[in-house]
Design a protein around this motif. Sequence first.
Motif, PDB file in Angstrom:
ATOM      1  N   GLU A 195     -10.636  14.147 -60.208  1.00 19.77           N
ATOM      2  CA  GLU A 195     -11.295  15.270 -59.563  1.00 19.77           C
ATOM      3  C   GLU A 195     -10.384  16.489 -59.559  1.00 19.77           C
ATOM      4  OE1 GLU A 195     -14.359  14.922 -55.968  1.00 19.77           O
ATOM      5  OE2 GLU A 195     -12.290  14.985 -55.349  1.00 19.77           O
ATOM      6  N   ILE A 242      -7.976  17.205 -61.822  1.00 16.33           N
ATOM      7  CA  ILE A 242      -7.741  17.820 -63.134  1.00 16.33           C
ATOM      8  C   ILE A 242      -9.009  18.421 -63.701  1.00 16.33           C
ATOM      9  CG2 ILE A 242      -5.713  16.485 -63.769  1.00 16.33           C
ATOM     10  CD1 ILE A 242      -7.493  14.703 -65.430  1.00 16.33           C
ATOM     11  N   GLY A 257     -12.401  18.128 -61.885  1.00 15.88           N
ATOM     12  CA  GLY A 257     -13.470  18.394 -60.934  1.00 15.88           C
ATOM     13  C   GLY A 257     -14.533  17.333 -60.862  1.00 15.88           C
ATOM     14  N   PHE A 258     -14.455  16.313 -61.695  1.00 18.28           N
ATOM     15  CA  PHE A 258     -15.487  15.294 -61.705  1.00 18.28           C
ATOM     16  C   PHE A 258     -14.798  13.939 -61.632  1.00 18.28           C
ATOM     17  CE2 PHE A 258     -19.819  14.129 -63.483  1.00 18.28           C
ATOM     18  CZ  PHE A 258     -20.492  14.762 -62.472  1.00 18.28           C
ATOM     19  N   ARG A 259     -15.408  13.017 -60.904  1.00 19.87           N
ATOM     20  CA  ARG A 259     -14.697  11.781 -60.634  1.00 19.87           C
ATOM     21  C   ARG A 259     -14.854  10.751 -61.743  1.00 19.87           C
ATOM     22  NH1 ARG A 259     -13.509  11.605 -55.427  1.00 19.87           N
ATOM     23  NH2 ARG A 259     -13.755   9.398 -55.123  1.00 19.87           N
ATOM     24  N   PHE A 293     -16.746  11.168 -64.954  1.00 21.40           N
ATOM     25  CA  PHE A 293     -16.783  11.646 -66.340  1.00 21.40           C
ATOM     26  C   PHE A 293     -16.111  13.006 -66.420  1.00 21.40           C
ATOM     27  CE2 PHE A 293     -20.784   9.326 -65.464  1.00 21.40           C
ATOM     28  CZ  PHE A 293     -20.436   8.167 -66.118  1.00 21.40           C
ATOM     29  N   PRO A 294     -14.791  13.035 -66.406  1.00 19.57           N
ATOM     30  CA  PRO A 294     -14.116  14.335 -66.306  1.00 19.57           C
ATOM     31  C   PRO A 294     -14.288  15.201 -67.540  1.00 19.57           C
ATOM     32  CG  PRO A 294     -12.639  12.514 -65.820  1.00 19.57           C
ATOM     33  CD  PRO A 294     -13.835  11.934 -66.451  1.00 19.57           C
ATOM     34  N   SER A 295     -14.544  14.633 -68.719  1.00 20.15           N
ATOM     35  CA  SER A 295     -14.580  15.405 -69.969  1.00 20.15           C
ATOM     36  C   SER A 295     -13.339  16.286 -70.086  1.00 20.15           C
ATOM     37  CB  SER A 295     -15.818  16.304 -70.064  1.00 20.15           C
ATOM     38  OG  SER A 295     -16.961  15.595 -69.744  1.00 20.15           O
TER      39      SER A 295
END
Lengths: 196, 393
Positions: free
Chosen positions: B144, B146, B148-150, B152-154
């Motif tokens: 999250e 690096i 922002g998403f837990r 599927f950070p992509s």
Amino acid sequence: MLGSELQTVEQVRALRDARRTDGTNVFVIVRAILSAMRMTAMNLFRKPVTVHYPEKPRTYPDRYRGLLALVYEKDTEEEACIGCRLCEMVCPPAVIKVEMLKGEKRNYAKTFTLELYACEFCELCVQVCPTDAIVMMKSFDLATADRRELLLDKDRLHAIGLQHEQSWATGNKLRDMQGPPKMARTEHAAKEETPA
Amino acid sequence: MAELRTETMTVNMGPQHPSTHGVLRLVLELDGEVIRSANPTIGYLHTGIEKTAEQKKWQQVIPLVERMDYLAAQSNSLAYALCVEKLLGLEMPKRVQDIRVLIAELQRISSHLIWLGTHAMEIGAVSMLFYAIRERELLLNINELIAGFRFFPSYIRIGGLREDLPRGFHDMVNAFLERFPGKLDEYEGLLTKNDIYRRRTEGVGRVTKEDALSWGLLGPIARASGWDYDVRKYFPYLTYASYDFKVPTATEGDVYARYRVRIQEMRESIKICKQAISRITPSGAWACDDRRVVPPPKDKVYTEMEALIQHFLIYSQGFTVPAGDAYVPIEGPRGEHGVYVVSDGGNRPWRVKMRAPSFMAIQALPTLVQGGLIADVVAVIGSNDVVMGDCDR
């Protein structure tokens, strides 16, 4: 399948007995349970790690990817979107539809719809927007019982933009965020200079 | 002694069974408690990701392939990105490679934690799941931070990374690496020497050394049956060759051996992470400087006309990849995760094919459970660490 002969009662029993506990094993099992319970008891005295969400809001990191929204320009308070359709072209699940409205000085988005129910939250649209018009919010509070409410139009997206805190800092703020603070940089440089 | 009745019973296990890790359906032919044959049915989670990828531009595929193996999202995108970069002939800066190594290893720990929790819960140690998820939460927080998403950070993109590392990244990773070995000891205290756990797992679901190879069970399962094959050692990618780590192996090939191998793998991953985080500088290159692929920095887009044009070109048309094909294997948490990409020289992939380790693990299931007891099926499924999203894609 490799079919095998039907097993006799003896064979089945032997298979089971191979793993069956004999008399002394009651003690072994109790010991195993107790040692596991010790670990559980240790956790009884630790602070809980869960957060009761609606009462106690979490703090989201700066790059949090939440609801999508459109913003107004800070100084002129005009819509920031120029309707260039770049987000529409880059969106992997193709949930954004934009129509451009030609203006005298600049262009606007005539319509801007976003199907949030199919959104992947990959943030490519935010990344590509040349005017930082589409942003993500530090919130995911848009649960609804009706799927149609998640078809967001331009007004709705602007409303969301005013409602929540903006997340991933864009433009100048983003550049500021990319580097580490000056303190850390000098600390690291000092670490590199002094040989271990 | 009389023979048992000759008729067998057919039982459907799944697709809604809680211990089939998603939607795996097993048609079991039972002779009393003993399994005579098992027939896995897959396809309930078919998402058509491979086919969908052909309609997307190269960069757009990244968020898509992460949805395949949802427990190890970033190893999917890493394999795909490495494969496309091989076709493009891109050379990544060393810092990017180190960050990718770190992310891949953190992802391995996170995936193994879910395996450990669910596997132990199915055996009966329910509290294990909560402990494993508690530590995994820290890894998700790093994701999250690096990107922002837990889940599927992509964060790994073709041509480098999404952005530079944020502030506080080093502290967060160091705090995790500090805390985790102690927690791993706790898990082992719960399971490794526990008699109940050992009785449920020792000698169950045995894979011989030859079987592991002929079923293609590369990865932790093969390493638990005596092979020491690890892509990171045999065909080093990224900067793995310069890291100091061992490949844990066992020879028994049963569920317990797989458990020990994966626990040891987590310890080795921590070792790699510690080396990687000491190499990564807080700021530096986070993408290669090939302007065909990597868009210009955003601050230039605001001020320079050429940068704006390039920005529009890369994102509206996408970049093209020279015609050809490439296969890149990486060591995912479940085994060799390979991506085969064919390009016809356009801005979309012509074909994307994944070698999914879960698929191999499922096709070997019938031989693993045959002749065993029905209660052991869940232990075997759990120890094979199958993810149906990876298998069906």
